[in-house]
Design an enzyme around this catalytic site. Sequence first.
Site, PDB file in Angstrom:
ATOM      1  N   ASP A 232      -2.747 -17.592  35.000  1.00 52.84           N
ATOM      2  CA  ASP A 232      -1.455 -17.701  34.140  1.00 52.84           C
ATOM      3  C   ASP A 232      -0.414 -17.412  35.144  1.00 52.84           C
ATOM      4  OD1 ASP A 232       0.041 -18.388  32.077  1.00 52.84           O
ATOM      5  OD2 ASP A 232       0.155 -16.251  31.262  1.00 52.84           O
TER       6      ASP A 232
ATOM      7  N   LYS B 174       2.788 -16.990  37.184  1.00 54.10           N
ATOM      8  CA  LYS B 174       4.235 -17.673  36.904  1.00 54.10           C
ATOM      9  C   LYS B 174       5.240 -16.605  37.418  1.00 54.10           C
ATOM     10  CE  LYS B 174       3.557 -16.995  31.945  1.00 54.10           C
ATOM     11  NZ  LYS B 174       2.176 -16.924  31.982  1.00 54.10           N
ATOM     12  N   PRO B 175       6.493 -16.881  37.316  1.00 59.90           N
ATOM     13  CA  PRO B 175       7.545 -15.884  37.690  1.00 59.90           C
ATOM     14  C   PRO B 175       7.677 -14.892  36.719  1.00 59.90           C
ATOM     15  CG  PRO B 175       8.474 -18.199  38.379  1.00 59.90           C
ATOM     16  CD  PRO B 175       7.148 -18.115  37.521  1.00 59.90           C
ATOM     17  N   ALA B 176       7.262 -14.906  35.515  1.00 57.95           N
ATOM     18  CA  ALA B 176       7.334 -13.873  34.583  1.00 57.95           C
ATOM     19  C   ALA B 176       6.434 -12.876  34.737  1.00 57.95           C
ATOM     20  CB  ALA B 176       7.426 -14.426  33.320  1.00 57.95           C
TER      21      ALA B 176
ATOM     22  N   ASP C 221      -0.724  -9.037  34.499  1.00 59.79           N
ATOM     23  CA  ASP C 221      -1.615  -9.778  33.597  1.00 59.79           C
ATOM     24  C   ASP C 221      -2.828 -10.739  34.422  1.00 59.79           C
ATOM     25  OD1 ASP C 221      -0.227  -8.729  31.475  1.00 59.79           O
ATOM     26  OD2 ASP C 221       0.865 -10.649  30.868  1.00 59.79           O
TER      27      ASP C 221
ATOM     28  N   LYS D 221      -0.158  -2.716  26.276  1.00 63.71           N
ATOM     29  CA  LYS D 221      -0.096  -4.218  25.806  1.00 63.71           C
ATOM     30  C   LYS D 221      -0.677  -4.023  24.193  1.00 63.71           C
ATOM     31  CE  LYS D 221       0.470  -8.009  27.644  1.00 63.71           C
ATOM     32  NZ  LYS D 221       0.346  -9.048  28.466  1.00 63.71           N
TER      33      LYS D 221
END
Length: 894
Positions: free
Chosen positions: A134, A136-138, A152, A41
């Site tokens: 944070d 979430k599906p992503a 993440d 990243k």
Amino acid sequence: MALSPGSRVGTYEVISLVGAGGMGEVYRARDMKLQREVALKVLPVALAGDAERLARFRREAQTLAALNHPHIAQVHGLESADDTLALVMEFVEGEDLAQVVSRGPVPVDEALAIADQIADGLDAAHAIGIVHRDLKPANLKVKADGTVKVLDFGLAKAFETNPMSTTADNSPTITTPAMTRAGVILGTAAYMSPEQARVKAVDRRTDVWSFGCVLFELLTGRRAFDGETIPDVLAAIVHKEPDWTLLPPSLPEAVRRVLQRCLEKDVRKRVSQVAVVRYAIEGSAPPIASSSPSGVKVPTWNRAWVLVAGTVLAATAFAAGWKVGPITNPVVARETVRFDLNLPPSVSLAPVGGSGIAELALSPDGTILAFTGVDAASKRLWLRRFDTGELRALPGTDGAENPIWSPDGQRLAYRTGSTLKFVGVQGDAIQLAASIPTEWGVNIWGGTWGTNGVILLGNRTPVDGRGLIRVDATSGAVQVETTCDQGCQNHTQPVFLDDGRRYLFVRQGHERGVWLGTLSSMSVEQVLADPTAVAIGGGRLFHVDPNRQALLSTAFDSATGRITGSSSSIAGPVGLSAVTGRASFSVSRSGSLIWTAMPNATRRLVVVDRRGEPAGRDLAEGRLSTMKVSPDGRVVVYGNRADGEVSQNLWLADMARGTTTRLTFLQAGNASDGRWSPDMSQLAFTFDSGSNRLIKIVSAFGGEPRTLAVDQLQPSVDDWTPDGQFIIYHAISSRELWAARVDGKAAPMLLVKPAAGRIDQPSVSPDNKWLVFQTEEGGRSEVYVSPFLKADRRWQVSAEGGVQPTWSHDGRELFFAALDGSLMSVRVTPKGDGLEFGTPQALFDLGFVPTFGTEQYDVLPDGRGFLVMKPQGERDSDASRILSVWLNAVGPTP
């Protein structure tokens, strides 16, 4: 900057771009040294060029690297090359859940299997104090073998510009092909909790909310909260309910209930532990091992034990006092409930031995909580009834500690000094149960009352090898039950098994862990290695992992005294003293469980003026303890347990530049109580190896510490005299104050021996004439001053209780912490051959409940300000009033 295939960042060769977003680009790369694929990243230029923000990011990255779990993508480290800075992470093949749900709802069995793995990863991270923020599906990927990985983890905090910021545009989200509706920010906003939407501080309950959003989407194929714009989404989160009719009819009712509690907008009513969600899911998901209709392979579950979620208890109803009935189904687990004890404003839970943790004792039937409460008048026993909601203090129990229930739940035993007393739950007359010989040096630490009339007491200071102490509840006869042999630090926290003959206890030092003994037999055997606290209830053994501060539950056969299953994490971090191993939880025989969270494990060093207002930058942040400002006011020494380390070491912070330097490098044991020599060339400190305590002296420039030999057991450093000749310390075993010559040319000198109770935190005045200290001789901690090296007189300085006394650098003022958390100032005036003291005046509220035997503030040399060790988040006083409960939570293994 964008990277092209074949370019290098350090030892990593870029293969391809994976995604990009507001927080940088993610590349697939190859580690040329270890020959493995990783994710890089690449961080934004704005972050790499901001020194303060980058330093904070590095600290967060170190914390994230400590996460090593099968359902969390591993952070390997940071890599920099030229003007490129990249975070190196595990590369996870497979689809993210955003791609999975884009095809529609996921079958219930498969959705629960996926959710269970996500919850498992969250539970492990929460146990060591890391919040995702944070989710979430992503940020969730499913590998080909069905393994789910959380990506993440914690990077939302690491990327922040402002540590308190919770805005959507701080998300480290990377856009993926599945996120086509409104881009990065909208994709993040849909999973934000109400407190995030309102830009308030967040904790692990924010992750619980986001987890609920993800599970709802898995089951329905629709977002729980949606809208055309970000304001529409945030308005739905704050004001609207999900469409619960979309949930599939085949969803187990227990999961439906716990999902609704995950998405409770009032954070106080929301599920507070993701472990509760796991129990609901695990009790509902059947064993499956096949490729599902959506194409995701789901692994077979192998569980040592399962708890099925039952009726959810609302926190308000529990606090009002629901009646606790008999357990009709011993395998039913209840939702975790957090409630306020509703103590009077002046009363707080008394910390155990200066540890900052609470002393809790549930009655055998789980209907009454006994605890030690402290106010300006006294420390005494309090009772909180769950069947009536009644809260009251037990009169006549001043100075009480260590409550122990009788088997019938009608009486309590407790200690004051070296005596054991009885009191009835109706407030009956106090009775003397037993007196322990003073010369034994016993420091009672936990206890258990058996059905045969025998009381076993834990002993933290095993003088002459005395371990557990046995008391006959009828005659008051006292004898030694176990021997604490060579390498043993203590025997504490005993608990009887059902037969009233055998018992478990905690051994610290060599071969530490939970041990099994039998009355009148010196033979003992180890049951569990390493745990530091133990309790039994509902057919299970509860213990604490000392490294993660996690409360664990293990299937246990009381008839054989054997472990019959693996351990499962219930909560964490729970209140735990790293020094003593005492933990803040209690279990009733019926299976009710109550605990407090670790009291503000994260702290920061803050400079404030005499009004308590900030007067400089924060100097350090972390799991800090004990600190002292140097004589010239330029450097502070403090204890710090760095992320990923078991040992606490000493660190130095430069007060002008804000830089920190590590002074000691212990790999085992703990360093604390750093004290400067007058010329600032050396520091004395307490070294606790786990089996022994020693006084060490180390150069202020580092190097190998040397030992200062003293004869007293368990010494703790308190001060280095202004003339440089003596180190002042208190002996935990004998409860005495001593002075040891730094040159070792003479034996230590006894300074003060209290008539009863503990004594601590002595400090010598700048003119080397006077000694200030705190003692509990009267049942409540008060501050006294006496002549140094000749304690033939004493003056009481505090009026209504006080701890942590400190001299001003000119000796004309004394400071101490009042029991309500106020920092007090007292003028000191020489008068003849003595001193005259003014009336204590409150300067400001420290922001926490001060504890006996710790340093939570220090005065700066100019007298115009203070260095304060403040807790992160809630005040200690507020946190200490909040208890977490499972009501009839556990039962025998099905």
